[in-house]
Write an enzyme that holds these catalytic residues in place. Sequence first.
Site, PDB file in Angstrom:
ATOM      1  CB  CYS A   1      -5.240   3.425  -5.668  1.00 22.08           C
ATOM      2  SG  CYS A   1      -4.499   1.841  -5.207  1.00 22.08           S
ATOM      3  N   GLY A   2      -2.181   3.797  -7.340  1.00 28.25           N
ATOM      4  CA  GLY A   2      -1.394   3.407  -8.503  1.00 28.25           C
ATOM      5  C   GLY A   2      -1.632   1.989  -8.956  1.00 28.25           C
TER       6      GLY A   2
ATOM      7  CG  HIS B   1       3.363   7.860  -1.028  1.00 27.28           C
ATOM      8  ND1 HIS B   1       3.255   6.583  -0.517  1.00 27.28           N
ATOM      9  CD2 HIS B   1       2.386   7.966  -1.963  1.00 27.28           C
ATOM     10  CE1 HIS B   1       2.269   5.947  -1.128  1.00 27.28           C
ATOM     11  NE2 HIS B   1       1.725   6.773  -2.008  1.00 27.28           N
TER      12      HIS B   1
ATOM     13  CG  ASN C   1      -0.128   6.345   1.569  1.00 27.29           C
ATOM     14  OD1 ASN C   1      -0.901   5.421   1.742  1.00 27.29           O
ATOM     15  ND2 ASN C   1      -0.524   7.491   1.022  1.00 27.29           N
TER      16      ASN C   1
ATOM     17  CD  GLU D   1      -1.598   1.095   0.024  1.00 28.09           C
ATOM     18  OE1 GLU D   1      -2.389   1.980  -0.368  1.00 28.09           O
ATOM     19  OE2 GLU D   1      -1.493  -0.012  -0.524  1.00 28.09           O
ATOM     20  NE  ARG D   2      -4.037   9.088   3.053  1.00 28.15           N
ATOM     21  CZ  ARG D   2      -4.239  10.189   2.333  1.00 28.15           C
ATOM     22  NH1 ARG D   2      -4.033  11.376   2.867  1.00 28.15           N
ATOM     23  NH2 ARG D   2      -4.622  10.114   1.076  1.00 28.15           N
TER      24      ARG D   2
ATOM     25  CB  CYS E   1       1.850   1.119  -2.206  1.00 29.49           C
ATOM     26  SG  CYS E   1       1.128   2.774  -2.294  1.00 29.49           S
TER      27      CYS E   1
ATOM     28  N   GLY F   1       3.211   4.553  -3.943  1.00 26.51           N
ATOM     29  CA  GLY F   1       4.376   4.467  -3.070  1.00 26.51           C
ATOM     30  C   GLY F   1       5.628   4.100  -3.830  1.00 26.51           C
TER      31      GLY F   1
END
Length: 278
Positions: A71-72, A163, A194, A212-213, A221, A224
């Site tokens: 997760c960014g 993504h 995503n 988001e998935r 995100c 993303g």
Amino acid sequence: MRFTKMVAAGNDFILYNGFDYTVNNYSNLAKKSCDRHFGIGADGIMVCEKSDVADIKMIYYNSDGSRGEMCGNGIRCFSKYVYENKILNKKSFTVETLAGIKTIWLETNDDDIVKMIKVNMGVPIFESNMIPVNINSNEVLLEDIVIDGINIMFSSVLVGVPHTVIFVDDIKHVDINGLGEKLESHSIFPEKTNVNFVEILDRNNINIYTWERGAGRTLGCGTGSCASVVLGKKLGKLDSVVNVKTEGGHLQVELKNNYNIYMKGGATTICTGTMLDL
């Protein structure tokens, strides 16, 4: 359990110190604590643990209880959390994730508060079978898909997590939730995806709305944002340094040396507390 709630570019998270607590079921913890009515409320949870291959390990679960590889926006919150809580005492360190080891650089103020976090997100994967996307092409660039009779042109890439990016002319007139939910679980994406809707302002600035998935509609995100810049660059639409505006904030993505991704942005601590009902 003591928790800290944090936010980065609109993504909110609950962080737990895995050195203080033993958790048998992270999935249940995520579903319970992320519930916005009966829990604390967040897009996901992160737990820090000892790593044998990096300075520290980040465990991430989405709000629906599913495990996330990376997760960014979350890793920026995580990095601020472990430094300011003295779990790590250095401004450059490595973090083990399911998407590989990420290198972090912190910028602090005179009070030693983290103001900016830079993350080397690694190199994207374009091969369709690795993302994965069930398609008869080696790369997923400007492919067509029909949703509710609407023809949509999409591109996909793996940036730690899969993504899909859709470039649009006017982002405010797109059914983000309806299209996002249907694309996330479409049969063409065997591990789901995503979904990012991107409006290009110019070659160095974009707006992005994200589904988001495992979390649904979120205000931001990080992965993303990285995926959107990577695909925009790949398609000749964007330059190598891009300012990204999400629904909840801003960050910057820079591409170096064959799409090596560097993400830079802030993170904010919202509150700390004790979760009683586990």
